[in-house]
Design a protein around this motif. Structure first.
Motif: not given
Length: 295
Positions: A229-253
């Protein structure tokens, strides 16, 4: 040589299962492997795929859109509708989709008054064929709303295959059981064969009840996706796929999130293999920094 196009609609009778995020992330997974995907979302609701990818700002009546093309009133070329995000071509949703049934019925009535045939559920297929989509694209994904009606029927008629995100619960079980009768009904109504390429359990927590539900699903289950849920909500917040969200918007993998990305990569390969489509540059599953080849 005959071109092979993988075509499917993401469908779930139950809301909140992650149908739209599944469509979006599979599309990016296909693009990551060097394929050219086109996504045609048909859900007029807010929280649709166009919003997820940030291409939903042009919704006024005067703007050309997919509905105008389906009722033979285009204002421009099909190619001009397309927006590209993360290597994925998207035909943005539009407010006219809310009244698609009325527009199609009106066009059908006018056509029949002139002695012409007008198949209400074959118009998306016609538009895509006339635009040369099967020759231009490797993958076609439709994301219709869950409710039965012309959006769903046009999507299924255009793709002939389904990918079903499933909630592993009693509600999800009922949705899958309902789907079997829906598929038979659609085949009879549309006079086409409808295949199910995969069921994808979403939000799996590995409880005994959930395992029992999965045991009853007769469709292929290539991957079982955990609670994200957290990752998918992040996708909606940042308007991007999960791939871009993890690559660009997560402080750590986070390993479990990277594993979910790997699952989308593997799902894309599974779906491609179902029609004999070979991706030219498939990444190592979950390789977040994989360079995307431009097609």
């Amino acid at each position: 040589m005959d071109t092979v196009m993988l075509a499917y609609s993401t469908y779930s009778e139950a809301g909140g299962v992650g149908k739209t995020t599944t469509a979006a992330n599979l599309a990016v997974a296909h693009a990551r492997a060097g394929l050219k995907p086109l996504v045609v979302p048909l859900d007029p609701q807010d929280g649709d795929l166009s919003r997820l990818f940030g291409v939903d700002h042009e919704r006024t009546e005067s703007v050309d859109n997919i509905v105008r093309h389906m009722i033979r009133r285009p204002k421009g070329e099909f190619d001009d509708l397309v927006r590209t995000v993360e290597g994925v071509d998207i035909v943005p949703e539009h407010n006219m989709l809310s009244d698609l049934a009325e527009y199609l019925q009106r066009e059908k009535d006018q056509a029949e008054a002139m002695g012409e045939a007008f198949g209400m559920h074959a118009q998306l297929l016609r538009v895509l064929r006339e635009a040369g989509v099967p020759e231009t694209y490797d993958v076609l994904i439709c994301d219709p709303p869950a409710t039965e009606g012309p959006h769903l029927y046009n999507a299924i008629n255009a793709t002939r295959s389904l990918v079903i995100p499933v909630e592993p619960s009693a509600k999800g079980r009922a949705a899958v059981e309902g789907l079997e009768s829906l598929v038979v009904g659609l085949e009879n109504q549309l006079e086409v064969e409808v295949g199910v390429l995969a069921a994808i359990p979403m939000g799996f927590k590995n409880t005994r009840d959930q395992r029992a539900v999965l045991d009853e699903i007769d469709y292929p289950i290539p991957e079982i996706v955990g609670e994200r849920a957290s990752m998918m909500e992040g996708c909606w917040m940042q308007q991007c796929s999960a791939f871009e969200y993890v690559r660009e918007h997560r402080d750590r993998r986070r390993d479990y999130e990277v594993e979910t990305l790997a699952q989308f990569d593997r799902l894309a390969r599974h779906l491609e293999s179902e029609v004999g489509l070979e991706a030219p540059n498939p990444p190592e599953p979950g390789d977040v920094d994989h360079e995307v080849m431009t097609v």
